[in-house]
Design a protein around this motif. Sequence first.
Motif: not given
Length: 323
Positions: A4-20
Amino acid sequence: MVKAIRIHAVGGPEVMALEDVEIGAPGPGQVRVRHTAIGVNFIDVYFRTGAYPAPLPFTPGNEGAGVVDAVGAGVSDLAPGDRVAYAAGLGAYAQARLIDADRLVKIPDGISDEQAAAMMLKGMTAQYLLRRTYRVKAGDTVLVHAAAGGVGLILVQWAKHLGATVIGTVGSPEKGELARSKGCDHVIDYSRESFPERVAEITKGAKCQVVYDGVGKATFPGSLDCLAPLGMFASYGSASGKIEAFDIGLLAQKGSLFATRPTLFTYVAKREDLVASAQDLFAVVASGAVEIPVHARAALADVGDVHRALEGRRTTGATVLTP
């Protein structure tokens, strides 16, 4: 575990991380959906940047389609194996998710999962705008901003199907050709022309009954100048930025106009409204009157590039993620 894509801090597209992530079993009234296609919408950008606040961390995305994987207690109208789609709360950018059963609709035969994922949010937005916010009828003249965008292309086709004369604004000649191919009677390139002046020319001064505006700051207050007396300004999005506070007296000065800032989630808050909206949408697509153009596909891991294209106004039609 699912990706799943997770966002831990708002911001640009780079804040979206693929995680388990672990999603677990559905609780009472819930369903677990295994996604086959996920819709991408500009509202996802608003959440990612913090323009629309959400508790951190979160999985973005509000639209998807897939197969029921498991059902919780009290769910009687859905079963494992059912094809379903939704436009609901956050959590779509994932291989699977839990969701309240009353937010799901079954996908009818003849509609693909990819079509459903691409049209639930955008298509039901078009449905309420055309059939409830201002009920378009034969003989009306309507202005659709961003006519080559995801919602815009659906609005153009559906408004034309309802018998309206459709004027569309676009940002490039290529987008203009696309909008025209989907039924726009008149296309205005607002990067080169004054759209209020062109609307006045096209309509010989009569102007429009309704303006559907998902652009926002860049097209306001020009949109008001495109309306006939008692016309409706429906501002359903702000891709170029929010409309700043304005003197409500403008509406009187420009012809006793109506103005509204609607959202889909208000219009489909009741289960019966959600079902009616989805059925109306499925019917008009199944009839062939409205096509759902999917112009781009991307893997979950590449969602950052998708958001960059979306914010750069480089997309047309719908984009879907393939989990």
